[in-house]
Design a protein around this motif. Sequence first.
Motif, mmCIF file in Angstrom:
data_model
loop_
_atom_site.group_PDB
_atom_site.id
_atom_site.type_symbol
_atom_site.label_atom_id
_atom_site.label_comp_id
_atom_site.label_asym_id
_atom_site.label_seq_id
_atom_site.Cartn_x
_atom_site.Cartn_y
_atom_site.Cartn_z
ATOM 1 N N THR A 131 -46.634 -2.277 -84.876
ATOM 2 C CA THR A 131 -47.739 -1.399 -85.485
ATOM 3 C C THR A 131 -49.179 -2.042 -84.994
ATOM 4 O OG1 THR A 131 -47.467 -2.304 -88.078
ATOM 5 C CG2 THR A 131 -48.932 -1.098 -88.019
ATOM 6 N N ILE A 136 -49.320 5.786 -84.256
ATOM 7 C CA ILE A 136 -48.776 6.335 -85.601
ATOM 8 C C ILE A 136 -47.411 7.250 -85.447
ATOM 9 C CG2 ILE A 136 -49.651 7.879 -87.015
ATOM 10 C CD1 ILE A 136 -48.718 6.766 -89.781
ATOM 11 N N ARG A 139 -44.386 5.936 -84.010
ATOM 12 C CA ARG A 139 -43.803 4.925 -84.726
ATOM 13 C C ARG A 139 -42.566 5.100 -85.842
ATOM 14 N NH1 ARG A 139 -49.218 3.176 -87.679
ATOM 15 N NH2 ARG A 139 -50.154 2.054 -86.055
ATOM 16 N N THR A 332 -42.196 4.162 -92.675
ATOM 17 C CA THR A 332 -43.623 4.587 -91.110
ATOM 18 C C THR A 332 -44.657 4.795 -91.851
ATOM 19 O OG1 THR A 332 -41.596 5.890 -89.739
ATOM 20 C CG2 THR A 332 -44.083 6.184 -89.966
ATOM 21 N N THR A 335 -47.090 1.778 -92.576
ATOM 22 C CA THR A 335 -47.320 1.126 -91.921
ATOM 23 C C THR A 335 -48.663 1.510 -91.702
ATOM 24 O OG1 THR A 335 -46.438 2.282 -90.039
ATOM 25 C CG2 THR A 335 -45.151 0.881 -90.604
ATOM 26 N N ARG A 343 -52.861 -6.518 -90.936
ATOM 27 C CA ARG A 343 -51.328 -5.426 -90.560
ATOM 28 C C ARG A 343 -50.404 -7.023 -91.424
ATOM 29 N NH1 ARG A 343 -52.457 -2.317 -86.036
ATOM 30 N NH2 ARG A 343 -53.511 -0.165 -86.969
#
Length: 415
Positions: A131, A136, A139, A332, A335, A343
């Motif tokens: 992350t 994103i 990812r 995904t 995250t 995080r």
Amino acid sequence: MEKTTIESSAFTSHQKIIIAILALLQFTVILDFVVISPLGDILMKKLSMTTSDFGFAVSAYAFSAGISGLLAAGFADKFDRKKLLIFFYIGFIIGTVFCAFSSSYHMLLMARIFTGLFGGVIGSISLAIVTDLFVIQQRGRVMGFIQMAYASSQILGIPAGLFFANHWGWHSTFIMIAVLGLLILAAVLTQLPAITKHLEMQSDKSPFLHLWHTLSNKQYQIGFMAIAFLSVGGFMLQPFGSAYLVNNIHISQEELPMVFFFTGLSVLIIMPLIGKLSDKISKFKLFAAGSILSVIMILIYTNLSPIPLWQIVVLNMILFMGIMSRMIPATTLNTAIPDMQDRGAYMSITSSLQQIAGGIGAVCAGFIVHQQTKTSPLEHYDILGLVVSGVTLLSVLLIYRVSQLAKAKVKDANL
């Protein structure tokens, strides 16, 4: 060279090295955990374990991993992620060696608890690293590659582990994993860069306040619940897979490696495709489709009578395609929920609750399933299939809520 956010969608050579290292790490950690299932029939016979004993042996790792993750969550964003990863991976290797030298059920139980204390945190640290280093839009592909470690453990690790167990005893399987772990540890030490960007955003909160802040966030709680339920089904069905194949379907110990090899091969094929799809289409729709396929196959699989080897191989391949098609889009989406400064804690708590929920699932499965003698067929496996199907459908509703939160987060980030 340290780089904490990559803006382009293409992977650099530096990123590819990081992905390879994280995938290899996951390979050993996942193999250590999943290999106990194909070894289940051997272990129950050699160590005189009942189904409930074996359920506790599986869940011992999960419970200790969950507790360890919660304790580590408050500190997860206070240190260089590389150093944190090295510390827990060394402990994981030591625990695996302890498993190799266990000579009774209780020794194995203690060894699994120790291994879980360290191994259970590694996945969450890896997710935090992903992350931090990948946007994103990348990812899904990264998760696809890293989670190919699961398929690799099926194709290479489990057949190799069963080969070792059948020829040199089940202890040798854990020795093999520990040796691999030492080689991968050397790669982590020499190739993985320091990851410290998140430290610049830290507040003066104590680790325990940081943990409480993360736990009490209502949006985060939705993600926690969704991922916890996602793990329950796998933990309930998987531990007794080999015992079911051997005692109910009449697959021999020598044929088991072939079943796991082709199952892993199907996952290896599907993972990169799912990873690419999850970066292009609705992650929730992909998850829902995988869930429907999983429920259909679970209901078929848990009601089988003895069938030829090739048929059980095909059914296993389709079943795991459905199961693994759920993992990438769900992970995904999850995250995207936490803020950067949370995080590490968020991923640790997620992993912990996932492990604890899975441990509860394994214990429950051990009480649902029953075996009269060491060679008797497993009873009530069909009931277990119904329970797992219900949990799978419930997870669809929870992941839908996660997908809505993820969309809002991405929208806010782009404003």
